[in-house]
Structure formats: structure tokens, C-alpha cells
Design a protein around this motif. Structure first.
Motif, PDB file in Angstrom:
ATOM      1  N   LEU A   1     -24.736 -90.355 -44.029  1.00  0.00           N
ATOM      2  CA  LEU A   1     -25.613 -90.646 -42.067  1.00  0.00           C
ATOM      3  C   LEU A   1     -26.665 -91.155 -42.347  1.00  0.00           C
ATOM      4  O   LEU A   1     -26.816 -92.718 -41.889  1.00  0.00           O
ATOM      5  CB  LEU A   1     -25.660 -89.114 -41.375  1.00  0.00           C
ATOM      6  CG  LEU A   1     -27.037 -88.652 -40.661  1.00  0.00           C
ATOM      7  CD1 LEU A   1     -26.013 -89.717 -39.306  1.00  0.00           C
ATOM      8  CD2 LEU A   1     -27.002 -87.999 -40.032  1.00  0.00           C
ATOM      9  N   ILE A   2     -27.324 -90.967 -43.344  1.00  0.00           N
ATOM     10  CA  ILE A   2     -28.847 -92.090 -43.275  1.00  0.00           C
ATOM     11  C   ILE A   2     -28.544 -93.776 -43.112  1.00  0.00           C
ATOM     12  O   ILE A   2     -29.257 -94.624 -43.257  1.00  0.00           O
ATOM     13  CB  ILE A   2     -29.520 -91.946 -44.453  1.00  0.00           C
ATOM     14  CG1 ILE A   2     -30.464 -90.349 -43.897  1.00  0.00           C
ATOM     15  CG2 ILE A   2     -31.472 -92.348 -44.522  1.00  0.00           C
ATOM     16  CD1 ILE A   2     -31.321 -90.555 -42.388  1.00  0.00           C
ATOM     17  N   ALA A   3     -27.265 -94.232 -44.755  1.00  0.00           N
ATOM     18  CA  ALA A   3     -27.013 -95.491 -44.468  1.00  0.00           C
ATOM     19  C   ALA A   3     -26.121 -95.838 -42.830  1.00  0.00           C
ATOM     20  O   ALA A   3     -26.381 -96.519 -43.405  1.00  0.00           O
ATOM     21  CB  ALA A   3     -25.949 -95.464 -45.614  1.00  0.00           C
ATOM     22  N   MET A   4     -25.793 -95.354 -43.159  1.00  0.00           N
ATOM     23  CA  MET A   4     -24.755 -95.508 -41.270  1.00  0.00           C
ATOM     24  C   MET A   4     -26.219 -95.311 -40.470  1.00  0.00           C
ATOM     25  O   MET A   4     -26.036 -96.982 -40.163  1.00  0.00           O
ATOM     26  CB  MET A   4     -24.104 -94.429 -41.193  1.00  0.00           C
ATOM     27  CG  MET A   4     -23.268 -95.359 -39.537  1.00  0.00           C
ATOM     28  SD  MET A   4     -22.917 -93.760 -38.844  1.00  0.00           S
ATOM     29  CE  MET A   4     -24.213 -93.333 -37.901  1.00  0.00           C
ATOM     30  N   LEU A   5     -27.088 -94.736 -40.168  1.00  0.00           N
ATOM     31  CA  LEU A   5     -28.001 -95.391 -39.770  1.00  0.00           C
ATOM     32  C   LEU A   5     -28.915 -96.324 -40.144  1.00  0.00           C
ATOM     33  O   LEU A   5     -29.819 -97.661 -38.876  1.00  0.00           O
ATOM     34  CB  LEU A   5     -29.398 -93.678 -39.148  1.00  0.00           C
ATOM     35  CG  LEU A   5     -28.594 -93.034 -39.069  1.00  0.00           C
ATOM     36  CD1 LEU A   5     -29.177 -91.509 -38.492  1.00  0.00           C
ATOM     37  CD2 LEU A   5     -27.965 -93.125 -37.335  1.00  0.00           C
TER      38      LEU A   5
ATOM     39  N   GLY B   1     -25.596 -92.585 -33.941  1.00  0.00           N
ATOM     40  CA  GLY B   1     -25.174 -93.601 -34.193  1.00  0.00           C
ATOM     41  C   GLY B   1     -25.921 -94.293 -32.661  1.00  0.00           C
ATOM     42  O   GLY B   1     -27.515 -95.069 -32.762  1.00  0.00           O
ATOM     43  N   PHE B   2     -24.527 -94.019 -31.751  1.00  0.00           N
ATOM     44  CA  PHE B   2     -25.244 -94.484 -30.220  1.00  0.00           C
ATOM     45  C   PHE B   2     -27.306 -93.980 -29.706  1.00  0.00           C
ATOM     46  O   PHE B   2     -27.216 -94.445 -29.506  1.00  0.00           O
ATOM     47  CB  PHE B   2     -24.137 -93.457 -29.331  1.00  0.00           C
ATOM     48  CG  PHE B   2     -24.255 -94.174 -27.985  1.00  0.00           C
ATOM     49  CD1 PHE B   2     -23.993 -94.992 -27.593  1.00  0.00           C
ATOM     50  CD2 PHE B   2     -25.143 -92.982 -27.544  1.00  0.00           C
ATOM     51  CE1 PHE B   2     -24.003 -95.320 -26.198  1.00  0.00           C
ATOM     52  CE2 PHE B   2     -25.551 -93.412 -25.822  1.00  0.00           C
ATOM     53  CZ  PHE B   2     -24.837 -94.672 -25.087  1.00  0.00           C
ATOM     54  N   LEU B   3     -26.968 -92.570 -30.059  1.00  0.00           N
ATOM     55  CA  LEU B   3     -28.502 -92.315 -29.926  1.00  0.00           C
ATOM     56  C   LEU B   3     -29.223 -93.513 -30.211  1.00  0.00           C
ATOM     57  O   LEU B   3     -30.606 -93.265 -30.370  1.00  0.00           O
ATOM     58  CB  LEU B   3     -27.868 -90.858 -30.064  1.00  0.00           C
ATOM     59  CG  LEU B   3     -27.542 -89.995 -29.291  1.00  0.00           C
ATOM     60  CD1 LEU B   3     -27.841 -88.249 -29.550  1.00  0.00           C
ATOM     61  CD2 LEU B   3     -27.869 -89.596 -27.440  1.00  0.00           C
ATOM     62  N   PHE B   4     -28.471 -93.273 -32.016  1.00  0.00           N
ATOM     63  CA  PHE B   4     -30.282 -94.021 -32.613  1.00  0.00           C
ATOM     64  C   PHE B   4     -30.716 -95.848 -31.949  1.00  0.00           C
ATOM     65  O   PHE B   4     -31.353 -95.958 -31.756  1.00  0.00           O
ATOM     66  CB  PHE B   4     -29.592 -93.816 -33.745  1.00  0.00           C
ATOM     67  CG  PHE B   4     -30.587 -94.988 -34.821  1.00  0.00           C
ATOM     68  CD1 PHE B   4     -32.131 -94.274 -34.807  1.00  0.00           C
ATOM     69  CD2 PHE B   4     -30.464 -96.307 -35.170  1.00  0.00           C
ATOM     70  CE1 PHE B   4     -32.997 -95.043 -36.356  1.00  0.00           C
ATOM     71  CE2 PHE B   4     -31.408 -96.725 -36.124  1.00  0.00           C
ATOM     72  CZ  PHE B   4     -32.705 -96.056 -36.690  1.00  0.00           C
TER      73      PHE B   4
ATOM     74  N   LYS C   1     -20.312-103.618 -34.511  1.00  0.00           N
ATOM     75  CA  LYS C   1     -19.634-104.587 -35.769  1.00  0.00           C
ATOM     76  C   LYS C   1     -19.815-103.429 -37.166  1.00  0.00           C
ATOM     77  O   LYS C   1     -19.853-103.822 -38.079  1.00  0.00           O
ATOM     78  CB  LYS C   1     -21.094-104.916 -35.476  1.00  0.00           C
ATOM     79  CG  LYS C   1     -21.750-106.166 -36.269  1.00  0.00           C
ATOM     80  CD  LYS C   1     -22.158-107.562 -35.888  1.00  0.00           C
ATOM     81  CE  LYS C   1     -22.310-108.490 -37.489  1.00  0.00           C
ATOM     82  NZ  LYS C   1     -23.306-109.278 -37.409  1.00  0.00           N
ATOM     83  N   ALA C   2     -20.479-102.080 -36.273  1.00  0.00           N
ATOM     84  CA  ALA C   2     -20.909-101.363 -37.791  1.00  0.00           C
ATOM     85  C   ALA C   2     -19.481-100.638 -38.026  1.00  0.00           C
ATOM     86  O   ALA C   2     -19.609 -99.727 -38.406  1.00  0.00           O
ATOM     87  CB  ALA C   2     -22.168-100.729 -37.499  1.00  0.00           C
ATOM     88  N   GLY C   3     -18.456-101.054 -36.783  1.00  0.00           N
ATOM     89  CA  GLY C   3     -17.367-100.078 -37.052  1.00  0.00           C
ATOM     90  C   GLY C   3     -17.458 -98.932 -36.703  1.00  0.00           C
ATOM     91  O   GLY C   3     -16.738 -97.462 -36.475  1.00  0.00           O
ATOM     92  N   LEU C   4     -18.133 -98.639 -35.635  1.00  0.00           N
ATOM     93  CA  LEU C   4     -18.740 -97.520 -34.598  1.00  0.00           C
ATOM     94  C   LEU C   4     -18.224 -97.259 -33.043  1.00  0.00           C
ATOM     95  O   LEU C   4     -18.420 -96.946 -32.603  1.00  0.00           O
ATOM     96  CB  LEU C   4     -19.170 -96.495 -35.044  1.00  0.00           C
ATOM     97  CG  LEU C   4     -20.068 -96.423 -36.352  1.00  0.00           C
ATOM     98  CD1 LEU C   4     -21.457 -95.812 -36.433  1.00  0.00           C
ATOM     99  CD2 LEU C   4     -19.033 -95.012 -36.829  1.00  0.00           C
TER     100      LEU C   4
END
Length: 180
Positions: free
Chosen positions: A20-24, A141-144, A175-178
Motif C-alpha cells: 500500500l505504501i509503495a502504491m501511495l 489512493g483517491f483520498l491521498f 496513470k497508476a492503473g487505479l
């Protein structure tokens, strides 16, 4: 130098792991590049509803839990004077050494400029992910990204500003695939 993420977990609704941290961090890099932010540090706190409710009450006078709050360190008020690090500096550039010391540590190491704090209620994110029918990773991801855009000056006070901000959020997430 790049934009970095520092985080703390102050909730028990979900384990916060390295994926999760890597995704953020990836989202932060994408959003920062898109907005031309080359240097800075974002502090992220994962909290429970009680903690975010207290912050919302204390800083926004809204006594209820919310999903995300942002506290920018880069906002300025029109007419606000620049911070001076050397009282004896004159207008001809003296004091530049003091300015350099403010950015560099004693050993010459450069520290990132704090962009601000993002606080996310994990309980709210879990509920909203379920409500919207997408993953918790997508919701966090959206909230971040939403919080990051607030840190650098975006808002959604009117329809046009909301369209711009939400368009930027969706572009970063896609762009991040989310995407949804």
C-alpha cells in the motif's frame, strides 16, 4: 531531490503494509510530476473516525468524522511577509548564507520542504470503497491524491474548481492503473 512520503498508522481497522505504501509513493510521484512539484515531503496519518472527527471539529468547526483532511504548509496569505532568517540581512542579498542554512543541515544535507499533512480515516475509506464498489486501495489512493492536491493549493469550492481538481485526481489514478 524528489517528493517523499512519511507516514504513521494510528488506527486498527486495517493493516498498512509495504504494498500500500509503495502504491501511495507511486501516486505521489505521478501527481507531483504532473503538477511540477520537484521537492517536498508529505506527512500521512492513517487514523480512526474518532481522531479525524476531533481534528475536523478543532480545525474546521465541523463536529463529525470525514474521510480526509489536509493541512498545507505551503499556503500563504496575500500580503504575508517572507520569513527572514537573519535579522541583520539587508536588501542587497546579505543573509543568503542564512537562507542556505535553513535548507541544509549542519553536514550540508538538504532537507525536503514540508508540503503538509494528510489525514485519512481508514474506517471511512473502507466504507466508501464498499459503497462505490471498488477496492480499498483505489479509495485510499483517491483520498491521498485528493489530499495532496489540497496541499498544493487546489480546492473544489465551486463547480469549475471541482471539475478541474477531480479531473486531475482521475488522471493520476488512471496513470497508476487505479481507474474505476
Amino acid at each position: 531531490m524528489a517528493v517523499s512520503l512519511e507516514w504513521v498508522n494510528e488506527q486498527h481497522d486495517m493493516e498498512i503494509g509495504e504494498p500500500l505504501i509503495a502504491m501511495l509513493e507511486k501516486l505521489l510521484a505521478i501527481a507531483a510530476e504532473a503538477e511540477g512539484v520537484e521537492n517536498g515531503e508529505v506527512a500521512l496519518s492513517f487514523v480512526d473516525d474518532e481522531a479525524i472527527r476531533a481534528l475536523n471539529r478543532d480545525y474546521r468547526n465541523i463536529d463529525k468524522a470525514t474521510d480526509v483532511l489536509s493541512f498545507s504548509m505551503v499556503e500563504t496569505v496575500p500580503g504575508e511577509p517572507d520569513i527572514r532568517f537573519d535579522d541583520d540581512a539587508d536588501e542587497e542579498g546579505e543573509g543568503d548564507e542564512a537562507d542556505e542554512l535553513a535548507e541544509d543541515g549542519d553536514d550540508g544535507e538538504t532537507f525536503p520542504e514540508p508540503l503538509g499533512d494528510i489525514v485519512i480515516s481508514v474506517r471511512r475509506a473502507i466504507e466508501q470503497a464498499s459503497e462505490y464498489g471498488h477496492s480499498i486501495e483505489r479509495e485510499l489512493g483517491f483520498l491521498f491524491v485528493h489530499g495532496f492536491l489540497h496541499l498544493i493549493g487546489y480546492d473544489h469550492q465551486d463547480e469549475e474548481a471541482e471539475r478541474v481538481m477531480f479531473g486531475k485526481q482521475e488522471a493520476v489514478l488512471a496513470k497508476a492503473g487505479l481507474s474505476r
